[in-house]
Design an enzyme around this catalytic site. Structure first.
Site, PDB file in Angstrom:
ATOM      1  N   GLY A  22       0.822  -1.220   0.000  1.00  0.00           N
ATOM      2  CA  GLY A  22       0.000   0.000   0.000  1.00  0.00           C
ATOM      3  C   GLY A  22       0.848   1.258   0.000  1.00  0.00           C
ATOM      4  N   SER A  49       0.716  -4.231   4.937  1.00  0.00           N
ATOM      5  CA  SER A  49       1.097  -4.523   6.318  1.00  0.00           C
ATOM      6  C   SER A  49       0.948  -3.272   7.188  1.00  0.00           C
ATOM      7  CB  SER A  49       2.549  -4.993   6.348  1.00  0.00           C
ATOM      8  OG  SER A  49       3.060  -4.876   7.645  1.00  0.00           O
ATOM      9  N   ILE A  52       4.906  -2.812   8.391  1.00  0.00           N
ATOM     10  CA  ILE A  52       6.019  -2.487   7.481  1.00  0.00           C
ATOM     11  C   ILE A  52       5.656  -1.166   6.810  1.00  0.00           C
ATOM     12  CG2 ILE A  52       7.392  -3.222   5.482  1.00  0.00           C
ATOM     13  CD1 ILE A  52       6.520  -6.096   6.070  1.00  0.00           C
ATOM     14  N   VAL A  57       9.375   8.704   0.591  1.00  0.00           N
ATOM     15  CA  VAL A  57      10.201   9.900   0.405  1.00  0.00           C
ATOM     16  C   VAL A  57      10.137  10.469  -1.011  1.00  0.00           C
ATOM     17  CG1 VAL A  57      11.901   9.707   2.243  1.00  0.00           C
ATOM     18  CG2 VAL A  57      12.194   8.374   0.161  1.00  0.00           C
ATOM     19  N   LYS A  88       5.731  22.191 -10.193  1.00  0.00           N
ATOM     20  CA  LYS A  88       7.151  22.042 -10.559  1.00  0.00           C
ATOM     21  C   LYS A  88       7.335  22.313 -12.046  1.00  0.00           C
ATOM     22  CE  LYS A  88      10.541  18.252 -10.806  1.00  0.00           C
ATOM     23  NZ  LYS A  88      10.785  16.840 -10.481  1.00  0.00           N
ATOM     24  N   PRO A 108      14.266  21.681 -18.341  1.00  0.00           N
ATOM     25  CA  PRO A 108      12.864  22.108 -18.384  1.00  0.00           C
ATOM     26  C   PRO A 108      11.896  20.966 -18.672  1.00  0.00           C
ATOM     27  CG  PRO A 108      13.922  22.545 -20.488  1.00  0.00           C
ATOM     28  CD  PRO A 108      14.967  21.896 -19.612  1.00  0.00           C
ATOM     29  N   LEU A 345       9.046  -0.087  -6.452  1.00  0.00           N
ATOM     30  CA  LEU A 345      10.401  -0.427  -5.995  1.00  0.00           C
ATOM     31  C   LEU A 345      10.691  -1.918  -6.128  1.00  0.00           C
ATOM     32  CD1 LEU A 345      10.488   1.878  -2.828  1.00  0.00           C
ATOM     33  CD2 LEU A 345      11.584   2.298  -5.037  1.00  0.00           C
ATOM     34  N   THR A 356      11.901  10.148 -11.511  1.00  0.00           N
ATOM     35  CA  THR A 356      11.180   9.383 -12.542  1.00  0.00           C
ATOM     36  C   THR A 356      10.427   8.176 -11.997  1.00  0.00           C
ATOM     37  OG1 THR A 356      13.349   8.433 -12.924  1.00  0.00           O
ATOM     38  CG2 THR A 356      12.477   9.841 -14.662  1.00  0.00           C
TER      39      THR A 356
HETATM   40  C1  LIG Z   1      15.655   8.501  -1.340  1.00  0.00           C
HETATM   41  C2  LIG Z   1      14.506   8.314  -2.283  1.00  0.00           C
HETATM   42  C3  LIG Z   1      13.967   9.417  -2.929  1.00  0.00           C
HETATM   43  C4  LIG Z   1      12.917   9.255  -3.835  1.00  0.00           C
HETATM   44  N1  LIG Z   1      12.429  10.343  -4.515  1.00  0.00           N
HETATM   45  C5  LIG Z   1      11.485  10.173  -5.464  1.00  0.00           C
HETATM   46  C6  LIG Z   1      10.985  11.263  -6.205  1.00  0.00           C
HETATM   47  O1  LIG Z   1      11.356  12.417  -6.009  1.00  0.00           O
HETATM   48  N2  LIG Z   1      10.045  11.024  -7.143  1.00  0.00           N
HETATM   49  C7  LIG Z   1       9.576   9.768  -7.397  1.00  0.00           C
HETATM   50  O2  LIG Z   1       8.740   9.592  -8.297  1.00  0.00           O
HETATM   51  N3  LIG Z   1       9.993   8.725  -6.660  1.00  0.00           N
HETATM   52  C8  LIG Z   1      10.939   8.888  -5.720  1.00  0.00           C
HETATM   53  N4  LIG Z   1      11.365   7.818  -4.996  1.00  0.00           N
HETATM   54  C9  LIG Z   1      10.752   6.519  -5.229  1.00  0.00           C
HETATM   55  C10 LIG Z   1       9.410   6.454  -4.561  1.00  0.00           C
HETATM   56  O3  LIG Z   1       9.528   6.755  -3.181  1.00  0.00           O
HETATM   57  C11 LIG Z   1       8.819   5.061  -4.736  1.00  0.00           C
HETATM   58  O4  LIG Z   1       8.922   4.695  -6.074  1.00  0.00           O
HETATM   59  C12 LIG Z   1       7.382   5.069  -4.388  1.00  0.00           C
HETATM   60  O5  LIG Z   1       7.207   5.527  -3.106  1.00  0.00           O
HETATM   61  C13 LIG Z   1       6.767   3.709  -4.535  1.00  0.00           C
HETATM   62  O6  LIG Z   1       7.203   2.864  -3.518  1.00  0.00           O
HETATM   63  P1  LIG Z   1       6.502   1.456  -3.411  1.00  0.00           P
HETATM   64  O7  LIG Z   1       5.061   1.672  -3.274  1.00  0.00           O
HETATM   65  O8  LIG Z   1       6.997   0.632  -4.526  1.00  0.00           O
HETATM   66  O9  LIG Z   1       7.135   0.828  -2.087  1.00  0.00           O
HETATM   67  P2  LIG Z   1       6.904   1.188  -0.547  1.00  0.00           P
HETATM   68  O10 LIG Z   1       6.553   2.607  -0.351  1.00  0.00           O
HETATM   69  O11 LIG Z   1       8.120   0.681   0.149  1.00  0.00           O
HETATM   70  O12 LIG Z   1       5.644   0.342  -0.122  1.00  0.00           O
HETATM   71  C14 LIG Z   1       5.757  -1.043   0.131  1.00  0.00           C
HETATM   72  C15 LIG Z   1       4.434  -1.553   0.689  1.00  0.00           C
HETATM   73  O13 LIG Z   1       4.506  -2.974   0.760  1.00  0.00           O
HETATM   74  C16 LIG Z   1       3.994  -3.392   1.997  1.00  0.00           C
HETATM   75  N5  LIG Z   1       4.588  -4.685   2.352  1.00  0.00           N
HETATM   76  C17 LIG Z   1       5.897  -5.056   2.248  1.00  0.00           C
HETATM   77  N6  LIG Z   1       6.045  -6.333   2.678  1.00  0.00           N
HETATM   78  C18 LIG Z   1       4.810  -6.771   3.063  1.00  0.00           C
HETATM   79  C19 LIG Z   1       4.295  -7.967   3.602  1.00  0.00           C
HETATM   80  N7  LIG Z   1       5.076  -9.026   3.846  1.00  0.00           N
HETATM   81  N8  LIG Z   1       2.987  -8.040   3.882  1.00  0.00           N
HETATM   82  C20 LIG Z   1       2.162  -7.002   3.644  1.00  0.00           C
HETATM   83  N9  LIG Z   1       2.584  -5.836   3.138  1.00  0.00           N
HETATM   84  C21 LIG Z   1       3.891  -5.716   2.841  1.00  0.00           C
HETATM   85  C22 LIG Z   1       4.337  -2.274   2.960  1.00  0.00           C
HETATM   86  O14 LIG Z   1       3.491  -2.287   4.100  1.00  0.00           O
HETATM   87  C23 LIG Z   1       4.075  -1.057   2.072  1.00  0.00           C
HETATM   88  O15 LIG Z   1       2.711  -0.747   2.119  1.00  0.00           O
HETATM   89  C24 LIG Z   1      12.384   7.970  -4.064  1.00  0.00           C
HETATM   90  C25 LIG Z   1      12.900   6.868  -3.371  1.00  0.00           C
HETATM   91  C26 LIG Z   1      13.953   7.034  -2.504  1.00  0.00           C
HETATM   92  C27 LIG Z   1      14.504   5.821  -1.802  1.00  0.00           C
END
Ligand SMILES: Cc1cc2nc3c(=O)[nH]c(=O)nc-3n(C[C@H](O)[C@H](O)[C@H](O)COP(=O)(O)OP(=O)(O)OC[C@H]3O[C@@H](n4cnc5c(N)ncnc54)[C@H](O)[C@@H]3O)c2cc1C
Length: 523
Positions: A22, A49, A52, A57, A88, A108, A345, A356
């Site tokens: 989520g 979860s 977790i 960010v 932006k 740009p 991710l 991106t």
């Molecule tokens: C330093 C940094 C800067 C960033 N800056 C940018 C930016 O400027 N612009 C941009 O587009 N992106 C940026 N990103 C990337 C962006 O943060 C992620 O792409 C975005 O938040 C998506 O993350 P996610 O949903 O894939 O993973 P997460 O946010 O990590 O979510 C993972 C989810 O999986 C769940 N989960 C994991 N394991 C289990 C389990 N066993 N059971 C149940 N649930 C589970 C967790 O509870 C959580 O809900 C940045 C990333 C980093 C590290």
């Protein structure tokens, strides 16, 4: 899993889609799938979860995010105030190049209006690359650069007949939460529980997920949005991860948010400043400024990075929340494998220099939805999808690598090692060779086998913005080499006219702060 042989049979049956995660990726997937397949017999369940956390960010976007909200039927007035969001115009890169006159440049976001000025920019870069004395700093040729400089909003007044491409800055945690409410209103079922086991059937597809509350959730299709954990695709289905650490050294980040002072103007650009072992982002929200130092742990400790960031923000010794993160940089070999597709991710990550990630999330979901629907809800187009995602990923990597490889900084080991890094792709080599040879980069970028996520104008912006040019050549030598007419040809564009055109366009845009106050906050 529905395969090609029984797809027709199954299409009349309900298709159960289970999204694990989520974070922003999970909720963006849930929204787009719910919207796109609203007339299909499909149920969507998202498991998240409670213990977790999300990475939370990601605070900057590309213009693609606007199309995401348009597609799910959410207006800026609805979502932006909920996420402390601002506009932006692009990214200002500071201190990445030491070449005199090129210490900063603006990347740009482009739009239709640039058709009046961008050709002059590209044209001038061609002459400058041959040694002619013509101006081709990208900042001068794009309306968005001027809007950013004047701290203006990119939303034009009604009587201005052009839409401008723009992105956003936002609080990523709030964005995830907001998207959660929208998705549940669209009928997505939300389960708050942790997955403790992933159960496969005999043919190796995922059959169900066991939860820590004893429930077992079955599905036909599983979307892995579990972040760097990649519980389904990488951990269970063992899809290999290809690390980019040889290409991109940064693997860590430290973040600090600073509350916004009253009267402080809100920038309408991200500022990215090169540091000793990486770079710092400065992202303005309505209530605070997000700052993060992205660095390589091989060249800098977490303590050093935090110190350098605090020093930059004049926060040495201040009691303020600091967050340290590690980043797994690279991509999976296959994004869609068996009955599981990874989004976010869990499919990979390239450091956030050009913000991106969410763009890629959206592109992945939409690409998957198209391929899955087109293939009659089967895996027929799995290979096409995987190949396309890999090319796009590698295209982003090349552009990000260029920021380090082309930098002229040599003040630390980190920069020296970056600028001599031999691990660059053939595509990137070809792009730089074409540029240095003074050849047509637009043409080179569309050659067979050349894949780039970024449009030609972005390549021109970084190469020209960094000042990757030869020394200026004396007029008499140029005349001898190219003929007298070339001197006139180099001056084809009247830059004073371009300045005036951009200035006059910019009058049609309001002050960023004022626009937010009037349109997004006091409503
Ligand atoms: C330093 C940094 C800067 C960033 N800056 C940018 C930016 O400027 N612009 C941009 O587009 N992106 C940026 N990103 C990337 C962006 O943060 C992620 O792409 C975005 O938040 C998506 O993350 P996610 O949903 O894939 O993973 P997460 O946010 O990590 O979510 C993972 C989810 O999986 C769940 N989960 C994991 N394991 C289990 C389990 N066993 N059971 C149940 N649930 C589970 C967790 O509870 C959580 O809900 C940045 C990333 C980093 C590290």
């Amino acid at each position: 899993m529905i395969n090609s042989t029984n797809s027709e049979n199954k299409r009349s049956q309900k298709l159960n889609i289970v999204i694990l995660g989520g974070g922003t990726a999970g909720w963006m997937t849930a929204n787009l799938m719910a919207e796109k397949w609203k007339h299909h017999n499909i149920s969507i369940t998202l498991i998240e979860s409670p213990s977790i956390g999300v990475i939370g960010v990601g605070e900057g976007s590309t213009p693609q995010l606007k199309t995401f909200f348009d597609k799910i039927g959410v207006t800026e007035k609805q979502w932006m105030p909920q996420c402390n969001a601002t506009y932006k115009n692009g990214i200002l890169f500071k201190s990445w190049s030491t070449r005199p006159g090129f210490e900063s440049y603006f990347h740009p976001f482009t739009s239709l209006i640039d058709a009046h000025t961008a050709p002059a920019f590209v044209y001038n870069t061609q002459y400058r690359r041959k040694g002619f004395d013509v101006d081709c700093k990208p900042d001068r040729f794009f309306l968005s650069a001027q809007l950013a400089k004047q701290q203006k909003s990119p939303v034009a007044e009604f009587n201005f007949p052009f839409d401008i491409g723009y992105g956003y800055h936002f609080d990523a945690v709030l964005l995830g939460k907001y998207l959660g409410t929208v998705a549940t209103e669209k009928g997505v079922e939300h389960i708050s529980a942790q997955v403790t086991a992933v159960n496969l059937n005999d043919d190796g597809n995922i059959q169900s997920l066991s939860l820590d509350d004893e429930r077992v959730i079955e599905g036909d299709l599983f979307v892995d949005c579990s972040g760097f954990n990649s519980v389904l695709l990488q951990k269970k289905l063992k899809v290999p991860f290809i690390s980019f650490k040889e290409n991109l050294f940064n693997d860590s980040a430290v973040t600090i948010s600073v509350p916004r002072k009253s009267q402080q103007q809100v920038n309408s650009q991200t500022i990215s400043t090169a540091m000793k072992c990486g770079w710092v982002w400065d992202i303005p929200l309505t209530n605070r400024t997000g700052n993060g130092y992205v660095y390589s742990s091989e060249y800098c400790s977490a303590e050093q990075a935090e110190f350098e960031l605090r020093e930059k923000l004049s926060l040495i010794g201040e009691d303020i929340e600091v967050r340290h993160l590690t980043m797994k940089v690279g991509r999976v070999e296959k994004h869609w494998h068996k009955n599981c597709v990874a989004i976010g991710l869990s499919q990979g990550f390239i450091e956030p220099l050009e913000a991106t990630a969410l763009h890629f999330v959206q592109e992945s979901i939409e690409g998957f939805i198209d391929n899955y629907t087109e293939g009659g809800f089967t895996s027929s187009y799995q290979n096409n999808f995987n190949e396309k995602m890999n090319n796009r990923f590698d295209g982003i990597r090349d552009y990000i690598v260029a920021h380090y490889r082309l930098s002229s900084r040599d003040d630390t080991e980190y920069w020296r090692k970056n600028s001599e890094n031999p691990n660059i792709s053939n595509n990137l080599k070809k792009i730089v060779q074409c540029w240095v040879a003074g050849d047509d980069l637009n043409k080179a970028l569309v050659q067979p086998g050349m894949v780039s996520f970024y449009p030609p104008v972005s390549w021109h912006a970084i190469l020209a913005g960094y000042g990757v040019f030869p020394e200026l050549t004396a007029k008499n030598i140029l005349t001898e080499k190219f003929g007298l007419s070339a001197i006139d040809a180099a001056q084809k564009y009247d830059l004073a006219h371009i300045d005036q055109f951009i200035q006059r366009c910019s009058v049609n845009f309001a002050d960023h702060q004022q626009f937010i106050d009037e349109n997004l906050i006091n409503i």
